[in-house]
Design a protein around this motif. Sequence first.
Motif, PDB file in Angstrom:
ATOM      1  N   GLN A 182       2.603  -0.934  -8.058  1.00 52.70           N
ATOM      2  CA  GLN A 182       2.625  -2.030  -7.087  1.00 52.70           C
ATOM      3  C   GLN A 182       1.952  -1.614  -5.774  1.00 52.70           C
ATOM      4  O   GLN A 182       2.350  -0.612  -5.161  1.00 52.70           O
ATOM      5  N   PRO A 183       0.944  -2.350  -5.318  1.00 50.48           N
ATOM      6  CA  PRO A 183       0.248  -1.988  -4.081  1.00 50.48           C
ATOM      7  C   PRO A 183       1.205  -1.954  -2.892  1.00 50.48           C
ATOM      8  O   PRO A 183       1.975  -2.885  -2.671  1.00 50.48           O
ATOM      9  N   GLY A 184       1.180  -0.856  -2.166  1.00 51.90           N
ATOM     10  CA  GLY A 184       2.024  -0.720  -0.981  1.00 51.90           C
ATOM     11  C   GLY A 184       3.214   0.186  -1.170  1.00 51.90           C
ATOM     12  O   GLY A 184       3.831   0.618  -0.191  1.00 51.90           O
ATOM     13  N   VAL A 185       3.579   0.494  -2.409  1.00 55.48           N
ATOM     14  CA  VAL A 185       4.698   1.412  -2.647  1.00 55.48           C
ATOM     15  C   VAL A 185       4.262   2.834  -2.303  1.00 55.48           C
ATOM     16  O   VAL A 185       3.230   3.314  -2.780  1.00 55.48           O
ATOM     17  N   SER A 186       5.057   3.496  -1.475  1.00 50.87           N
ATOM     18  CA  SER A 186       4.768   4.888  -1.120  1.00 50.87           C
ATOM     19  C   SER A 186       5.409   5.849  -2.099  1.00 50.87           C
ATOM     20  O   SER A 186       4.778   6.816  -2.536  1.00 50.87           O
ATOM     21  N   VAL A 187       6.689   5.596  -2.429  1.00 51.37           N
ATOM     22  CA  VAL A 187       7.431   6.500  -3.291  1.00 51.37           C
ATOM     23  C   VAL A 187       8.572   5.733  -3.938  1.00 51.37           C
ATOM     24  O   VAL A 187       9.149   4.833  -3.340  1.00 51.37           O
ATOM     25  N   VAL A 188       8.863   6.080  -5.179  1.00 50.95           N
ATOM     26  CA  VAL A 188       9.997   5.503  -5.893  1.00 50.95           C
ATOM     27  C   VAL A 188      11.035   6.616  -6.060  1.00 50.95           C
ATOM     28  O   VAL A 188      10.693   7.773  -6.296  1.00 50.95           O
ATOM     29  N   ILE A 189      12.331   6.274  -5.929  1.00 55.86           N
ATOM     30  CA  ILE A 189      13.347   7.332  -5.862  1.00 55.86           C
ATOM     31  C   ILE A 189      14.423   7.167  -6.947  1.00 55.86           C
ATOM     32  O   ILE A 189      15.577   6.845  -6.645  1.00 55.86           O
ATOM     33  N   PRO A 190      14.076   7.404  -8.208  1.00 57.33           N
ATOM     34  CA  PRO A 190      15.114   7.396  -9.242  1.00 57.33           C
ATOM     35  C   PRO A 190      16.082   8.545  -9.033  1.00 57.33           C
ATOM     36  O   PRO A 190      15.700   9.630  -8.560  1.00 57.33           O
ATOM     37  N   GLY A 191      17.325   8.323  -9.393  1.00 56.66           N
ATOM     38  CA  GLY A 191      18.287   9.410  -9.401  1.00 56.66           C
ATOM     39  C   GLY A 191      18.232  10.148 -10.726  1.00 56.66           C
ATOM     40  O   GLY A 191      17.605   9.711 -11.692  1.00 56.66           O
ATOM     41  N   ALA A 192      18.908  11.287 -10.771  1.00 60.80           N
ATOM     42  CA  ALA A 192      19.004  12.059 -12.007  1.00 60.80           C
ATOM     43  C   ALA A 192      20.285  12.877 -11.949  1.00 60.80           C
ATOM     44  O   ALA A 192      20.577  13.514 -10.936  1.00 60.80           O
ATOM     45  N   ARG A 193      21.027  12.854 -13.041  1.00 58.51           N
ATOM     46  CA  ARG A 193      22.256  13.630 -13.129  1.00 58.51           C
ATOM     47  C   ARG A 193      22.080  14.888 -13.964  1.00 58.51           C
ATOM     48  O   ARG A 193      22.983  15.711 -14.037  1.00 58.51           O
ATOM     49  N   ARG A 214       2.128  -3.350   4.186  1.00 56.57           N
ATOM     50  CA  ARG A 214       0.777  -2.779   4.143  1.00 56.57           C
ATOM     51  C   ARG A 214       0.006  -3.136   5.401  1.00 56.57           C
ATOM     52  O   ARG A 214      -0.702  -2.298   5.974  1.00 56.57           O
ATOM     53  N   GLU A 215       0.137  -4.381   5.843  1.00 56.89           N
ATOM     54  CA  GLU A 215      -0.571  -4.831   7.037  1.00 56.89           C
ATOM     55  C   GLU A 215      -0.174  -4.022   8.271  1.00 56.89           C
ATOM     56  O   GLU A 215      -1.008  -3.733   9.135  1.00 56.89           O
ATOM     57  N   HIS A 216       1.098  -3.628   8.338  1.00 55.51           N
ATOM     58  CA  HIS A 216       1.601  -2.906   9.509  1.00 55.51           C
ATOM     59  C   HIS A 216       1.616  -1.391   9.323  1.00 55.51           C
ATOM     60  O   HIS A 216       2.056  -0.664  10.223  1.00 55.51           O
ATOM     61  N   GLY A 217       1.177  -0.905   8.181  1.00 53.77           N
ATOM     62  CA  GLY A 217       1.164   0.532   7.955  1.00 53.77           C
ATOM     63  C   GLY A 217       2.532   1.137   7.737  1.00 53.77           C
ATOM     64  O   GLY A 217       2.740   2.335   7.983  1.00 53.77           O
ATOM     65  N   LEU A 239       3.375   8.421   3.472  1.00 54.98           N
ATOM     66  CA  LEU A 239       4.651   7.760   3.665  1.00 54.98           C
ATOM     67  C   LEU A 239       4.642   6.982   4.984  1.00 54.98           C
ATOM     68  O   LEU A 239       5.237   7.384   5.987  1.00 54.98           O
ATOM     69  N   GLY A 240       3.913   5.867   4.965  1.00 55.54           N
ATOM     70  CA  GLY A 240       3.914   4.977   6.118  1.00 55.54           C
ATOM     71  C   GLY A 240       3.541   5.675   7.408  1.00 55.54           C
ATOM     72  O   GLY A 240       2.659   6.542   7.448  1.00 55.54           O
ATOM     73  N   ARG A 241       4.251   5.311   8.469  1.00 55.60           N
ATOM     74  CA  ARG A 241       3.941   5.832   9.797  1.00 55.60           C
ATOM     75  C   ARG A 241       4.439   7.253  10.029  1.00 55.60           C
ATOM     76  O   ARG A 241       4.222   7.815  11.106  1.00 55.60           O
TER      77      ARG A 241
END
Length: 328
Positions: free
Chosen positions: A276-287, A192-195, A6-8
């Motif tokens: 997609q290159p560079g995505v760390s995490v996707v956050i769908p909701g759920a009920r 991505r370039e900047h981490g 997760l990034g920095r």
Amino acid sequence: MENRVLGRTGRNVGVVGLGCWQLGADWGSVDDDVALSVLATAVDAGVTFLDTADVYGDGRSERLIGRFLAESEHDGITVATKMGRRADPHTSDAYTLDAFRAWTDRSRENLGVDTLDLVQLHCPPSEVYRRESTYDALDALVQEGRVAAYGVSVETVDEALDAIIRPHVATVQIILNVFRRKPLDEVLPVAREHGVGIIARVPLASGLLSGKYDEHTQFAADDHRSYNRHGDAFDVGETFAGVPFEIGVAAAREVAALTPAGSTTAQLALRWIIDQPGVSVVIPGARTPDQARANAAAAALPPIDEETLDGLRGIYDSAIRPHVHGRW
């Protein structure tokens, strides 16, 4: 589940997380027992990243997560919260170190922790991202031990680019989905370039990309999909990703037609983001627990084939691009 850095922050998180706005408010009623079951089901399915905010149900979402963590034996969970939308009036002048301290102290109490894993500025006025004093104040929170790392949650690609170049910004949260593609070209490569980690929110365009709605679908009065369709409460991009409802419903039917056997349309939409290159995490909701379990399962799908990718791109270019690409 696949894990990514997760990034920095340096933390490893499952590539599918859980957005917890709906556990606080604005998506219709979700009672406490169901909310706790959603959290437990998501974590059991491999989710290790929970995203919330101090304003979701005036702290209810944070308190539910705090209760879940206190009552469970799960380790390795990263909780990201957000601050700033409690400011009244919500102006750039409200984003001060004293306010940051007060907001994070409240979140720490709600979550039952001494140090917040990650705090994000919650879609402040654009000027806030451009001020040196903003980042000095955020650095102070780290030095004081209130937060371990900080990031930003943005509405526009320009706001993301302003933040990414700052040396201690760990993450950028931005709307990214099949119907909101602009960040692919203008944000993800620079991050991505900047981490810097990318947290992809509104991944299903407020449910449009589940393929389950039609032009006659009605939502509860306390659901933002009823009261914020025209941006009356907050940025309209947060509701259906800014796509006019009827247009989105028609386009979602086309997306559903591309869904491979054995998958749901929502899983296809989530897998597209994961790829997609560079995505760390996707956050769908759920009920519901079932939704949480199905969302997590998207991480196990194979990458999307080129023919389907071309089809998804064509739907965007022909039906969606004119409504969203130039705005955010």
